[in-house]
Design a protein around this motif. Structure first.
Motif, PDB file in Angstrom:
ATOM      1  N   TYR A  90       0.928  -1.201   0.016  1.00  0.00           N
ATOM      2  CA  TYR A  90      -0.042   0.024  -0.120  1.00  0.00           C
ATOM      3  C   TYR A  90       1.055   1.345   0.355  1.00  0.00           C
ATOM      4  CZ  TYR A  90      -3.259   3.190   2.090  1.00  0.00           C
ATOM      5  OH  TYR A  90      -3.760   4.665   2.057  1.00  0.00           O
ATOM      6  N   PHE A  94       0.875   4.014  -2.561  1.00  0.00           N
ATOM      7  CA  PHE A  94       0.391   5.827  -3.058  1.00  0.00           C
ATOM      8  C   PHE A  94       1.117   6.541  -2.711  1.00  0.00           C
ATOM      9  CE2 PHE A  94      -3.234   2.572  -2.179  1.00  0.00           C
ATOM     10  CZ  PHE A  94      -4.475   2.868  -3.330  1.00  0.00           C
ATOM     11  N   GLY A 127      -8.275  -5.189   1.447  1.00  0.00           N
ATOM     12  CA  GLY A 127      -7.637  -4.396   0.193  1.00  0.00           C
ATOM     13  C   GLY A 127      -6.518  -5.401  -1.027  1.00  0.00           C
ATOM     14  N   GLU A 131      -7.665  -5.825  -4.957  1.00  0.00           N
ATOM     15  CA  GLU A 131      -6.301  -5.996  -5.896  1.00  0.00           C
ATOM     16  C   GLU A 131      -6.163  -7.267  -6.925  1.00  0.00           C
ATOM     17  OE1 GLU A 131      -2.435  -6.200  -7.480  1.00  0.00           O
ATOM     18  OE2 GLU A 131      -2.827  -7.415  -5.663  1.00  0.00           O
ATOM     19  N   THR A 163     -14.254  -1.925   5.841  1.00  0.00           N
ATOM     20  CA  THR A 163     -13.913  -0.499   5.095  1.00  0.00           C
ATOM     21  C   THR A 163     -14.991  -0.104   5.157  1.00  0.00           C
ATOM     22  OG1 THR A 163     -14.523  -1.854   3.139  1.00  0.00           O
ATOM     23  CG2 THR A 163     -12.645  -2.260   3.448  1.00  0.00           C
ATOM     24  N   PRO A 174      -5.818   9.053   0.445  1.00  0.00           N
ATOM     25  CA  PRO A 174      -5.710   7.965  -0.576  1.00  0.00           C
ATOM     26  C   PRO A 174      -6.334   6.469   0.756  1.00  0.00           C
ATOM     27  CG  PRO A 174      -3.553   9.397  -0.319  1.00  0.00           C
ATOM     28  CD  PRO A 174      -4.453   9.922   0.459  1.00  0.00           C
ATOM     29  N   LYS A 177     -10.262   6.678  -0.373  1.00  0.00           N
ATOM     30  CA  LYS A 177     -10.634   6.308  -1.371  1.00  0.00           C
ATOM     31  C   LYS A 177     -10.318   4.619  -1.346  1.00  0.00           C
ATOM     32  CE  LYS A 177      -8.546   7.550  -6.250  1.00  0.00           C
ATOM     33  NZ  LYS A 177      -7.753   8.077  -6.917  1.00  0.00           N
ATOM     34  N   HIS A 178      -8.919   4.899  -0.621  1.00  0.00           N
ATOM     35  CA  HIS A 178      -8.597   2.931  -1.107  1.00  0.00           C
ATOM     36  C   HIS A 178     -10.187   2.686  -0.423  1.00  0.00           C
ATOM     37  CE1 HIS A 178      -6.334  -1.407  -0.916  1.00  0.00           C
ATOM     38  NE2 HIS A 178      -7.102  -0.937   0.385  1.00  0.00           N
ATOM     39  N   SER A 179     -10.489   2.210   0.815  1.00  0.00           N
ATOM     40  CA  SER A 179     -11.600   2.131   1.467  1.00  0.00           C
ATOM     41  C   SER A 179     -12.268   2.150   0.747  1.00  0.00           C
ATOM     42  CB  SER A 179     -11.436   2.738   2.812  1.00  0.00           C
ATOM     43  OG  SER A 179     -10.445   2.442   3.923  1.00  0.00           O
ATOM     44  N   SER A 181     -13.111   1.713  -2.421  1.00  0.00           N
ATOM     45  CA  SER A 181     -13.460   1.735  -3.217  1.00  0.00           C
ATOM     46  C   SER A 181     -13.537  -0.269  -3.036  1.00  0.00           C
ATOM     47  CB  SER A 181     -11.738   1.398  -4.802  1.00  0.00           C
ATOM     48  OG  SER A 181     -10.878   1.064  -3.606  1.00  0.00           O
ATOM     49  N   VAL A 182     -12.574  -0.433  -2.333  1.00  0.00           N
ATOM     50  CA  VAL A 182     -12.500  -1.968  -1.734  1.00  0.00           C
ATOM     51  C   VAL A 182     -13.854  -2.162  -1.192  1.00  0.00           C
ATOM     52  CG1 VAL A 182     -12.170  -3.736  -0.397  1.00  0.00           C
ATOM     53  CG2 VAL A 182     -10.136  -2.541  -0.888  1.00  0.00           C
TER      54      VAL A 182
END
Length: 322
Positions: A90, A94, A127, A131, A163, A174, A177-179, A181-182
């Motif tokens: 991660y 990022f 996550g 991926e 998440t 980040p 945003k990452h959380s 999307s997951v």
């Protein structure tokens, strides 16, 4: 089998009460999904190391490695997803820390981060799975499906839903945003959560409770898997029939022998009828129920392929409700 014959979900999450055989079911599902030309990743979390013994293989690590051939010549790869390694990925993704990330790990910064933010560990694990399910290589998906041997039913909703909470806390940047999307993937038709149970009161009740919690959290339930089902059918037999049968094979039974056999049969019949009752209870939830046989000798590599052959038409050929 063509790609269009396979189900929409790319991420298959297998959960169940301890002792129901969820790890075996996850492994068999990965073999079933690995049709001709297909690559499937079979992952586990929290250092469980339950997958490798089933495949008679060395312990899994963070690096994805080949485990076995699928039913139709595809490939199954295995991975043990580690939160610390996922955090390094991660940070590299990022923040482009590169070797600096290794230094953070050496000085304990990663353990510190996951300790002060406990939910971060689950975010990193889910996550990494997201991926893997989304990664492309040479113009095609790296894996056609990802199967997770997930935490047990008592904690799976918290594991999958963390998440959402973290996305609310981190509105920007980040991590947020990452959380999000997951979370979008875990709550979409790209994911299916399969719940494994055995025909017994406590596992079935826990499955019913888990189903309700998953639905309340808007997580997509796939199949309910009734595992370790004995193949016997309940039939009507009385003492006179038992005595006649014994006499036909040359035995001379007395009343005590027949009475003992009637007692054993009555207990076995009650067990068989209870399986029917548990199956009916699961079916009333409105989800498909996949039924797997009890393997008296236990589940080894040969048994996994046997279970995979049963699962393939039930899960791959079936449709999810709702």
């Amino acid at each position: 089998m063509t790609a269009s014959a396979f189900p929409v979900p790319r991420l298959h999450i297998v959960t169940g009460k301890g002792g129901t055989g969820k790890t075996s079911v996850a492994a068999a599902l990965a073999l079933a999904l690995a049709g001709s030309g297909r690559r499937v990743l079979l992952a586990e979390v929290e250092g469980r190391q339950g997958i490798a013994p089933l495949f008679e293989a060395p312990s899994l690590g963070y690096e994805e490695r080949h485990l076995a051939a699928g039913l139709d010549g595809g490939e199954v790869f295995g991975q043990s997803v580690d939160a610390d390694e996922a955090l390094l990925d991660y940070l590299t993704m990022f923040y482009r820390l590169g070797s600096a990330g290794k230094a953070l790990q050496k000085f304990g910064a990663i353990d510190f981060a996951t300790t002060i933010a406990p939910g971060l560990r689950d975010i990193l694990l889910t996550g990494k799975l997201k991926e893997a399910a989304s990664r492309t290589e040479s113009g095609r998906m790296a894996y056609d499906a990802v199967v997770l041997d997930a935490p047990p039913t008592g904690r799976v909703v918290k594991f999958l839903n963390v998440t959402v909470e973290s996305g609310r806390l981190a509105k920007t940047g980040p991590i947020g945003k990452h959380s999000r999307s997951v979370a979008r993937m875990l709550h979409s038709s790209l994911t299916a959560v399969h719940v494994v149970t055995t025909p017994a009161a406590m596992p079935v009740q826990e499955t019913v409770d888990a189903y309700k919690e998953l639905m309340a959290a808007d997580l997509p339930v796939g199949q309910l898997v009734l595992n370790k089902v004995a193949g016997a059918k309940a039939v009507e037999v009385d003492a006179a029939q038992i005595m006649a049968g014994l006499e036909r094979v040359g035995l001379n039974p007395d009343d005590a022998m027949v009475s003992g056999l009637v007692e054993e049969y009555t207990a076995a019949r009650a067990e068989i009828e209870s399986v029917d009752a548990y199956r009916d209870r699961l079916e009333r939830l409105g989800r498909p129920v996949a039924e797997l046989p009890l393997l008296p000798e236990g589940v080894d590599l040969s048994g996994l392929y046997q279970l995979a052959r049963v699962l393939r038409p039930l899960i791959i050929g079936g449709r999810r409700n709702g």
